[in-house]
Design a protein around this motif. Structure first.
Motif, mmCIF file in Angstrom:
data_model
loop_
_atom_site.group_PDB
_atom_site.id
_atom_site.type_symbol
_atom_site.label_atom_id
_atom_site.label_comp_id
_atom_site.label_asym_id
_atom_site.label_seq_id
_atom_site.Cartn_x
_atom_site.Cartn_y
_atom_site.Cartn_z
ATOM 1 N N THR A 172 0.839 -1.203 0.000
ATOM 2 C CA THR A 172 0.000 0.000 0.000
ATOM 3 C C THR A 172 0.876 1.255 0.000
ATOM 4 O OG1 THR A 172 -1.510 -1.267 1.358
ATOM 5 C CG2 THR A 172 -1.996 1.056 1.083
ATOM 6 N N ALA A 173 1.997 1.189 0.712
ATOM 7 C CA ALA A 173 2.898 2.339 0.753
ATOM 8 C C ALA A 173 3.335 2.706 -0.657
ATOM 9 C CB ALA A 173 4.110 2.030 1.626
ATOM 10 N N ILE A 174 3.627 1.701 -1.465
ATOM 11 C CA ILE A 174 4.063 1.980 -2.833
ATOM 12 C C ILE A 174 2.907 2.555 -3.643
ATOM 13 C CG2 ILE A 174 4.802 0.883 -4.992
ATOM 14 C CD1 ILE A 174 6.609 -0.895 -3.271
ATOM 15 N N VAL A 175 1.688 2.008 -3.425
ATOM 16 C CA VAL A 175 0.518 2.547 -4.129
ATOM 17 C C VAL A 175 0.361 4.036 -3.819
ATOM 18 C CG1 VAL A 175 -1.998 2.467 -4.254
ATOM 19 C CG2 VAL A 175 -0.687 0.337 -4.200
ATOM 20 N N ILE A 176 0.512 4.385 -2.542
ATOM 21 C CA ILE A 176 0.358 5.790 -2.142
ATOM 22 C C ILE A 176 1.461 6.651 -2.746
ATOM 23 C CG2 ILE A 176 0.414 7.352 -0.153
ATOM 24 C CD1 ILE A 176 -2.195 5.802 -0.442
ATOM 25 N N ASP A 177 2.692 6.166 -2.669
ATOM 26 C CA ASP A 177 3.803 6.916 -3.263
ATOM 27 C C ASP A 177 3.556 7.191 -4.739
ATOM 28 O OD1 ASP A 177 5.275 7.209 -1.024
ATOM 29 O OD2 ASP A 177 6.618 5.508 -1.397
ATOM 30 N N LYS A 178 3.159 6.125 -5.436
ATOM 31 C CA LYS A 178 2.932 6.261 -6.880
ATOM 32 C C LYS A 178 1.790 7.227 -7.151
ATOM 33 C CE LYS A 178 6.049 3.633 -8.585
ATOM 34 N NZ LYS A 178 7.186 4.337 -9.190
ATOM 35 N N LEU A 179 0.745 7.141 -6.312
ATOM 36 C CA LEU A 179 -0.393 8.044 -6.474
ATOM 37 C C LEU A 179 0.061 9.493 -6.322
ATOM 38 C CD1 LEU A 179 -3.438 8.869 -6.446
ATOM 39 C CD2 LEU A 179 -3.325 8.579 -3.982
ATOM 40 N N LEU A 180 0.834 9.748 -5.257
ATOM 41 C CA LEU A 180 1.270 11.121 -5.012
ATOM 42 C C LEU A 180 2.122 11.625 -6.184
ATOM 43 C CD1 LEU A 180 2.132 10.935 -1.195
ATOM 44 C CD2 LEU A 180 0.147 12.003 -2.250
ATOM 45 N N GLN A 181 2.981 10.730 -6.685
ATOM 46 C CA GLN A 181 3.826 11.128 -7.805
ATOM 47 C C GLN A 181 2.984 11.394 -9.056
ATOM 48 O OE1 GLN A 181 6.528 8.138 -9.319
ATOM 49 N NE2 GLN A 181 8.123 9.689 -9.584
ATOM 50 N N GLU A 182 2.032 10.487 -9.300
ATOM 51 C CA GLU A 182 1.181 10.619 -10.477
ATOM 52 C C GLU A 182 0.379 11.914 -10.488
ATOM 53 O OE1 GLU A 182 -0.156 6.250 -11.033
ATOM 54 O OE2 GLU A 182 -1.895 7.549 -11.395
ATOM 55 N N ILE A 183 -0.316 12.180 -9.357
ATOM 56 C CA ILE A 183 -1.166 13.386 -9.358
ATOM 57 C C ILE A 183 -0.300 14.635 -9.388
ATOM 58 C CG2 ILE A 183 -3.202 12.345 -8.286
ATOM 59 C CD1 ILE A 183 -2.382 13.445 -5.662
ATOM 60 N N THR A 184 0.872 14.545 -8.781
ATOM 61 C CA THR A 184 1.764 15.699 -8.805
ATOM 62 C C THR A 184 2.140 16.043 -10.241
ATOM 63 O OG1 THR A 184 2.649 15.107 -6.657
ATOM 64 C CG2 THR A 184 3.986 16.563 -8.013
ATOM 65 N N GLU A 185 2.488 15.011 -11.007
ATOM 66 C CA GLU A 185 2.893 15.257 -12.399
ATOM 67 C C GLU A 185 1.689 15.624 -13.250
ATOM 68 O OE1 GLU A 185 5.064 11.709 -13.340
ATOM 69 O OE2 GLU A 185 6.806 12.357 -12.144
ATOM 70 N N GLU A 186 0.591 14.867 -13.041
ATOM 71 C CA GLU A 186 -0.595 15.075 -13.866
ATOM 72 C C GLU A 186 -1.165 16.489 -13.715
ATOM 73 O OE1 GLU A 186 -3.258 11.828 -13.263
ATOM 74 O OE2 GLU A 186 -4.962 12.926 -14.084
ATOM 75 N N PHE A 187 -1.276 16.965 -12.464
ATOM 76 C CA PHE A 187 -1.912 18.261 -12.235
ATOM 77 C C PHE A 187 -0.905 19.387 -12.005
ATOM 78 C CE2 PHE A 187 -5.057 15.093 -10.761
ATOM 79 C CZ PHE A 187 -6.039 15.345 -11.702
ATOM 80 N N GLY A 188 0.376 19.092 -12.168
ATOM 81 C CA GLY A 188 1.382 20.132 -11.984
ATOM 82 C C GLY A 188 1.400 20.710 -10.579
ATOM 83 N N MET A 189 1.192 19.827 -9.578
ATOM 84 C CA MET A 189 1.204 20.313 -8.191
ATOM 85 C C MET A 189 2.632 20.503 -7.725
ATOM 86 S SD MET A 189 -1.372 17.703 -6.352
ATOM 87 C CE MET A 189 -3.008 17.408 -6.955
ATOM 88 N N THR A 190 2.771 21.335 -6.697
ATOM 89 C CA THR A 190 4.039 21.414 -5.991
ATOM 90 C C THR A 190 3.851 20.595 -4.722
ATOM 91 O OG1 THR A 190 4.312 23.636 -6.845
ATOM 92 C CG2 THR A 190 5.769 22.974 -5.050
ATOM 93 N N THR A 191 4.515 19.465 -4.657
ATOM 94 C CA THR A 191 4.263 18.523 -3.568
ATOM 95 C C THR A 191 5.483 18.423 -2.656
ATOM 96 O OG1 THR A 191 2.801 17.283 -5.006
ATOM 97 C CG2 THR A 191 3.636 16.133 -3.066
#
Ligand SMILES: Nc1ncnc2c1ncn2[C@@H]1O[C@H](COP(=O)(O)OP(=O)(O)OP(=O)(O)O)[C@@H](O)[C@H]1O
Ligand SMILES: [Mg+2]
Lengths: 250, 248
Positions: A172-191
């Motif tokens: 699950t930790a990897i799922v969350i990491d990947k999610l955070l990375q994905e949405i950061t790139e997808e929506f151009g967030m500053t994370t």
């Protein structure tokens, strides 16, 4: 982009942040690492203005946090999402109400649009079928994921996560990491993410700062960290046998 | 030292109030909070207020009858005395003191737990004004509902007195006559003004103690106690001041 210039923060005569500089770019996952008690949480809370810093400044795309009036600060905050180390879910509200809270407060979406948005966010963190439950009915790791769903509900420009995958199993930790990375790139967030987890550091560390005793002791990328000779980093990262082995193979 | 501490607290209390009465971000959300606070702080007190009022009304009547046991004083005086003590003091002040215990500890411990579990910080980061969202609906709810509770308490207190007269302390005709004779409506106004002020003090003081909790579960408990003590003292002192201003 968030620019942090020489920030200091003390509690009484205990100086926790002793002059930290950093620049967090948008569209990438920025990581803060450091030992327990090194000041990561204080740093993150200072970034969002929950702690008033003693000196230095924090600039959000040209807007210096310290010089904003109340209204400007509030409007900047509607662009922020934050995951607290202790989740900080509203315990009198259901999971769905938690996730839609900011939408209810600030958006003019219809009820069904808000519900769809909540379901979408909950599915992104692998939590279907909990919408009607209360936080106390979920496990610690599930609560953490609700906190992440709540933080991303408004599509924030700036996302702050204090140890988003502590207490989660490796998968699950990897799922969350990947999610955070994905949405950061997808929506151009500053994370900006605080973490202890070396796995996250290597998987998603686009820019990493290492805090030691309130100072920035190192910065670089996830690849750099495997190759650096910085004694502090070596001492911090390779404290486990597993990572010593990985380093040996590198 | 102590004076300095009090002045500081008073300043922080005033600042919290100023933050509380800022314009809401979203009226619908505040209205929802108001409705649930109305239930939690108001409706849920109906039971205890009713029971206490009936019994105290009965006891006051019996005690007054006991003390006025004099052939020269007509029996309906007992009802007048009962009526006046209930309207002027028992219902507005004593019931408010009981609410300070019930509602005050509830507010302080709820806000205190929200503070230590960082829920208040979470609101702040979302761009919500936590003082306003968490406190303003509670103040509005109690200021709105306390007068209703107090009127009910007055009514039930007199019912209690009536029941005592049925029980035999005096004739029910005398009691009913005494309730209406020499009635001064201004006393009700005076009582209602007091209840508005008391309701405001109970919520705002308890909210202050909850909102600024630092630490953990122990401090939440300590501050809930402080909230009850301080709001009770505030009620007693303002009761004196208001009585001077309104009745003398
Ligand atoms: N509100 C506060 N008042 C006083 N001291 C504080 C406060 N918050 C943090 N500190 C101190 O600041 C230091 C850094 O704490 P912080 O919570 O930032 O550590 P951390 O790096 O997040 O640790 P962990 O990885 O365990 O979460 C600690 O020594 C702590 O005692
Ligand atoms: Mg921390």
């Amino acid at each position: 982009m968030i620019e942090v210039n020489d920030i200091h923060k003390s509690f009484g005569d205990h100086e926790v942040l002793k002059g930290i500089d950093a620049t967090f770019y948008k569209g990438q996952t920025n990581l803060i690492i450091g030992q327990s008690g090194s000041g990561k949480t204080v740093f993150l809370k200072s970034l969002v203005g929950l702690h008033d810093i003693d000196s230095g400044d924090i600039v959000y795309n040209g807007r210096a946090l310290g010089s904003l009036n109340n209204k400007e600060r509030k409007s900047l905050r509607t662009e922020m999402g934050m995951v607290f180390q202790g989740n900080a879910l509203f315990d009198s509200l259901t999971i769905e109400e938690n996730v839609t809270f900011a939408l209810n407060m600030f958006s003019d979406m219809s009820l069904s649009e808000k519900r769809d948005r909540a379901n979408f966010c909950l599915e992104r963190v692998n939590l279907p079928n909990v919408a009607k439950k209360f936080p106390s009915e979920l496990s610690g790791g599930m609560q953490k994921r609700v906190a992440i769903a709540r933080a991303i509900s408004m599509n924030p420009k700036y996302l702050f996560c204090d140890e988003p995958n502590s207490g989660l199993d490796p998968k699950t930790a990897i799922v969350i990491d990947k999610l955070l990375q994905e949405i950061t790139e997808e929506f151009g967030m500053t994370t900006v993410i605080n973490t202890h987890d070396m796995n996250s550091v290597i998987e998603i560390g686009a820019y990493i700062i290492f805090i030691k005793e309130g100072k920035k002791a190192w910065q670089g990328t996830g690849d750099d960290i495997l190759n650096t000779d910085s004694p502090e980093i070596v001492d911090f990262v390779y404290s486990s046998e597993l990572f010593k082995k990985i380093r040996g193979e590198h | 030292m102590l004076v300095q501490k009090w002045t500081l607290s008073l300043g922080r209390y005033m600042m919290l109030l100023a933050r509380t009465f800022k314009k809401p971000e979203n009226f619908r959300m505040y209205y929802r909070a108001f409705m649930s606070d109305l239930e939690l702080l108001g409706l849920n007190s109906l039971g205890i207020v009713s029971i206490i009022s009936i019994f105290v009304g009965a006891v006051v009547t019996i005690q007054t009858a006991f003390n006025l046991d004099d052939p020269l004083v007509p029996d309906y005086y007992i009802a007048i005395a009962t009526r006046e003590s209930i309207i002027l003091e028992f219902s507005p002040t004593i019931i408010s003191l009981i609410l300070a215990g019930k509602v005050g500890s509830n507010i302080a411990s709820t806000l205190g737990s929200m503070r230590v579990s960082e829920q208040i910080d979470a609101l702040e980061v979302m761009g919500v004004n936590p003082a306003s969202y968490l406190i303003a609906p509670k103040i509005t709810a109690l200021v709105f509902f306390n007068p209703i509770l107090i009127m009910l308490s007055m009514f039930l207190g007199m019912i209690g007195g009536y029941l005592a007269s049925v029980g035999g302390v005096m004739s029910t005709e005398d009691f009913m006559y005494g309730l209406t004779v020499d009635f001064n409506a201004y006393h009700i106004t005076y009582a209602l003004i007091k209840t508005f002020v008391f309701a405001f003090l109970i919520v705002s003081i308890s909210a202050y103690f909850g909102f600024y909790v630092k630490g953990g579960a122990i401090e939440v408990g300590v501050n809930a106690t402080k909230a009850v003590v301080s709001s009770s003292v505030a009620i007693i002192v303002s009761n004196y001041i208001l009585t001077q201003l309104l009745l003398v």
